[in-house]
Scaffold this motif. Sequence first.
Motif, PDB file in Angstrom:
ATOM      1  N   ALA A  69       0.830  -1.204   0.000  1.00 36.84           N
ATOM      2  CA  ALA A  69       0.000   0.000   0.000  1.00 36.84           C
ATOM      3  C   ALA A  69       0.868   1.260   0.000  1.00 36.84           C
ATOM      4  O   ALA A  69       0.560   2.246  -0.692  1.00 36.84           O
ATOM      5  CB  ALA A  69      -0.928  -0.005   1.214  1.00 36.84           C
ATOM      6  N   ALA A  73       1.067   4.037  -3.044  1.00 35.28           N
ATOM      7  CA  ALA A  73       0.849   5.474  -2.813  1.00 35.28           C
ATOM      8  C   ALA A  73       2.037   6.282  -3.332  1.00 35.28           C
ATOM      9  O   ALA A  73       1.873   7.324  -3.986  1.00 35.28           O
ATOM     10  CB  ALA A  73       0.629   5.737  -1.329  1.00 35.28           C
ATOM     11  N   LYS A 118      -1.356   2.086   6.839  1.00 39.33           N
ATOM     12  CA  LYS A 118      -1.985   2.101   5.518  1.00 39.33           C
ATOM     13  C   LYS A 118      -2.825   3.369   5.335  1.00 39.33           C
ATOM     14  O   LYS A 118      -2.831   3.974   4.266  1.00 39.33           O
ATOM     15  CB  LYS A 118      -2.880   0.870   5.336  1.00 39.33           C
ATOM     16  CG  LYS A 118      -2.122  -0.397   5.023  1.00 39.33           C
ATOM     17  CD  LYS A 118      -3.037  -1.463   4.438  1.00 39.33           C
ATOM     18  CE  LYS A 118      -4.067  -1.939   5.414  1.00 39.33           C
ATOM     19  NZ  LYS A 118      -4.843  -3.104   4.914  1.00 39.33           N
ATOM     20  N   ASP A 122      -2.203   6.538   2.578  1.00 43.90           N
ATOM     21  CA  ASP A 122      -3.259   7.084   1.718  1.00 43.90           C
ATOM     22  C   ASP A 122      -3.423   8.582   1.948  1.00 43.90           C
ATOM     23  O   ASP A 122      -3.579   9.359   0.993  1.00 43.90           O
ATOM     24  CB  ASP A 122      -4.571   6.359   2.001  1.00 43.90           C
ATOM     25  CG  ASP A 122      -5.678   6.751   1.044  1.00 43.90           C
ATOM     26  OD1 ASP A 122      -5.552   6.462  -0.163  1.00 43.90           O
ATOM     27  OD2 ASP A 122      -6.667   7.367   1.483  1.00 43.90           O
ATOM     28  N   LYS A 125      -0.530  10.450   0.366  1.00 43.48           N
ATOM     29  CA  LYS A 125      -0.695  10.511  -1.093  1.00 43.48           C
ATOM     30  C   LYS A 125      -1.612  11.661  -1.484  1.00 43.48           C
ATOM     31  O   LYS A 125      -1.261  12.484  -2.345  1.00 43.48           O
ATOM     32  CB  LYS A 125      -1.268   9.186  -1.598  1.00 43.48           C
ATOM     33  CG  LYS A 125      -1.598   9.189  -3.090  1.00 43.48           C
ATOM     34  CD  LYS A 125      -2.273   7.893  -3.523  1.00 43.48           C
ATOM     35  CE  LYS A 125      -3.670   7.786  -2.982  1.00 43.48           C
ATOM     36  NZ  LYS A 125      -4.406   6.604  -3.510  1.00 43.48           N
ATOM     37  N   SER A 172      -9.691  11.022  -1.389  1.00 42.48           N
ATOM     38  CA  SER A 172      -9.631   9.559  -1.349  1.00 42.48           C
ATOM     39  C   SER A 172     -11.041   8.993  -1.415  1.00 42.48           C
ATOM     40  O   SER A 172     -11.986   9.554  -0.849  1.00 42.48           O
ATOM     41  CB  SER A 172      -8.938   9.098  -0.064  1.00 42.48           C
ATOM     42  OG  SER A 172      -9.035   7.689   0.068  1.00 42.48           O
ATOM     43  N   GLU A 214      -9.073   9.377  -5.726  1.00 42.26           N
ATOM     44  CA  GLU A 214      -7.994   8.389  -5.637  1.00 42.26           C
ATOM     45  C   GLU A 214      -8.513   7.098  -5.003  1.00 42.26           C
ATOM     46  O   GLU A 214      -9.112   7.129  -3.937  1.00 42.26           O
ATOM     47  CB  GLU A 214      -6.825   8.941  -4.804  1.00 42.26           C
ATOM     48  CG  GLU A 214      -6.078  10.089  -5.453  1.00 42.26           C
ATOM     49  CD  GLU A 214      -5.273   9.640  -6.662  1.00 42.26           C
ATOM     50  OE1 GLU A 214      -4.765   8.501  -6.647  1.00 42.26           O
ATOM     51  OE2 GLU A 214      -5.167  10.422  -7.621  1.00 42.26           O
TER      52      GLU A 214
END
Length: 215
Positions: A69, A73, A118, A122, A125, A172, A214
Amino acid sequence: KALHLIGIYDDSKTFIADEKVERVAADIKVILKKDAPYQDIPELPELLGRFTEAYRKVLDDMDAPVIVAIDAARNRVFEVLETKSYKGDFSDRFSELFDEIHEKAAHCNNVATLQNIKVEADALKVRLLNEMSKRDEQIAKDKIAEEKAHYGGGENPEQQPQPKIKKRKNISIKTINLSASWQIETAQDVDKYMAALRERILKELDEDTIINIEF
């Protein structure tokens, strides 16, 4: 040491479905909860060794998808950065930020913390994508100002229509899809979930804004 390790276990037991870890943790807790555990204390080193070994195996199994993950990213951010004229300004700092999360995952000894990494990857990112979007917006504004200054604005430059600059907002999918799972039995179920998702997306939509979702 037993109190410390059981504290880690209690923090992360929700994420653990391993009978061996649960069984050894239960045996350790029996000793810790006794009013007078002195006769049983000699058993702790062997129990702690078994617990550490079993818990480490759980960590190792969970670590691989977390690293995947993080890498996904990172790759997404650098995929976008590679197209930018200012990539040299951001590249080192972006790499350092992802390296920090990678190191955090590699040295993590808590399953709960590992799962949250994780989420961190995210969030990082999306944050960095938005940072690039703001830079792009500023570059576009500066270019318009330059052209206006270079060619002049005529007698009434204030009255001339100004080109609109579209903002780009990166979000996200996790922030707009609040359901942990979708249970689909009929076409109406699909319509229900899609309608809810559509409503959440529309709430994020502003004038002159491009939304990039995303996954």
